[in-house]
Design a protein around this motif. Sequence first.
Motif, short mmCIF file in Angstrom:
data_model
loop_
_atom_site.label_atom_id
_atom_site.label_comp_id
_atom_site.label_asym_id
_atom_site.label_seq_id
_atom_site.Cartn_x
_atom_site.Cartn_y
_atom_site.Cartn_z
N GLN A 1 42.98 -15.79 -4.97
CA GLN A 1 42.53 -16.41 -6.31
C GLN A 1 43.86 -16.92 -7.28
O GLN A 1 43.60 -17.39 -8.34
CB GLN A 1 41.73 -15.52 -6.97
N MET A 2 45.07 -16.38 -6.87
CA MET A 2 46.26 -16.61 -7.90
C MET A 2 46.48 -17.87 -7.42
O MET A 2 46.35 -18.58 -6.45
CB MET A 2 47.38 -15.71 -7.39
N ALA A 3 47.20 -18.47 -8.51
CA ALA A 3 47.76 -19.81 -8.24
C ALA A 3 48.97 -20.01 -7.61
O ALA A 3 49.71 -19.03 -7.74
CB ALA A 3 47.79 -20.62 -9.71
N LEU B 1 57.57 -15.57 -14.85
CA LEU B 1 56.53 -15.05 -13.83
C LEU B 1 55.59 -14.19 -14.67
O LEU B 1 56.00 -13.60 -15.70
CB LEU B 1 57.41 -14.03 -13.10
N TRP B 2 54.49 -14.22 -14.20
CA TRP B 2 53.32 -13.58 -15.02
C TRP B 2 52.67 -12.51 -13.75
O TRP B 2 51.96 -13.01 -12.89
CB TRP B 2 52.07 -14.47 -15.42
N PRO B 3 53.03 -11.28 -14.00
CA PRO B 3 52.50 -10.35 -13.07
C PRO B 3 51.12 -10.02 -13.09
O PRO B 3 50.50 -9.97 -14.23
CB PRO B 3 53.35 -8.95 -13.31
N LEU B 4 50.38 -9.88 -11.84
CA LEU B 4 48.94 -9.57 -11.79
C LEU B 4 49.41 -7.77 -11.58
O LEU B 4 49.85 -7.33 -10.54
CB LEU B 4 48.18 -10.08 -10.80
N ARG C 1 43.88 -15.48 -12.28
CA ARG C 1 43.89 -17.04 -12.46
C ARG C 1 45.26 -17.40 -13.30
O ARG C 1 45.74 -18.64 -13.23
CB ARG C 1 42.42 -17.51 -13.30
N GLN C 2 45.85 -16.46 -13.88
CA GLN C 2 46.82 -16.72 -14.75
C GLN C 2 48.24 -16.02 -14.33
O GLN C 2 49.09 -15.68 -15.15
CB GLN C 2 46.56 -16.12 -16.36
N ALA C 3 48.32 -15.34 -13.16
CA ALA C 3 49.37 -14.69 -12.67
C ALA C 3 49.89 -15.27 -11.52
O ALA C 3 49.11 -16.01 -10.66
CB ALA C 3 48.61 -13.19 -12.25
N ASP C 4 50.98 -15.32 -11.04
CA ASP C 4 51.80 -15.83 -10.08
C ASP C 4 52.61 -14.52 -9.32
O ASP C 4 53.30 -15.03 -8.49
CB ASP C 4 52.67 -17.08 -10.23
N LEU C 5 52.56 -13.39 -9.77
CA LEU C 5 53.21 -12.30 -9.12
C LEU C 5 52.46 -11.28 -9.07
O LEU C 5 51.88 -10.70 -9.93
CB LEU C 5 54.62 -12.13 -9.90
N MET C 6 52.06 -10.74 -7.42
CA MET C 6 51.22 -9.56 -7.42
C MET C 6 52.26 -8.29 -7.36
O MET C 6 53.15 -8.51 -6.15
CB MET C 6 50.38 -9.72 -6.34
#
Length: 203
Positions: free
Chosen positions: A98-100, A36-39, A73-78
Amino acid sequence: MTTQKPSLPEIPPELQDNVRLMPWDKLYNWGRKRSLWPLFTGLACCAFEFIAAAASRFDLGRFGMDIARASPRQADLMIVSGTVTKKMAPQVVRLYNQMAEPKYVIAMGACAISGGPFKEGYNVVSGVDKLIPVDVYVPGCPPRPEALYNAILTLHAKMEREPIRSLPWYQGGVGDDGIPVPALGPDMVDWQVVGECDLERSK
Ligand code: SF4
């Protein structure tokens, strides 16, 4: 609801120490939950607990989430940590759009869940779930890093249960339009006090 376990072929005894078989969903979801990549959506004081969770004493790196992205753009966890003001609401929705896909949201702290101590304040949204879908709620004012870790593990459990072949974002074309960005003004009316405002105006 009962879920039917997929039947897997037998592994010959001489290979059982070296070979593991698992359903494709399990393998795929294991990879997703560990990357997971967090925003970073730090909006108020809860953000400091999120920062602490990412620092060396706690270390988000153990979940493969070392870096909080500054780009949707590179995050999938807010991780919404802090008070969502009405002025900030359009930006939160715009970043979410804007998240994928597939993407997830953790509402961290009383403010993000419900407005917290500022609930029904003239400038505060009563919970980020009024704007975007939330997967996990973390109560507290502020929640400690351990609580955020528990939320991440809860999200992992949710991801593990997702059958990838039936999820909407793998069917194509779903969610392209995103969530309408609220406008300051008509979209931000507090309906609980609209009647009172009308009364005041009619005096
Ligand atoms: S829940 Fe408490 S600590 Fe978190 S942003 Fe709101 S007031 Fe600050």
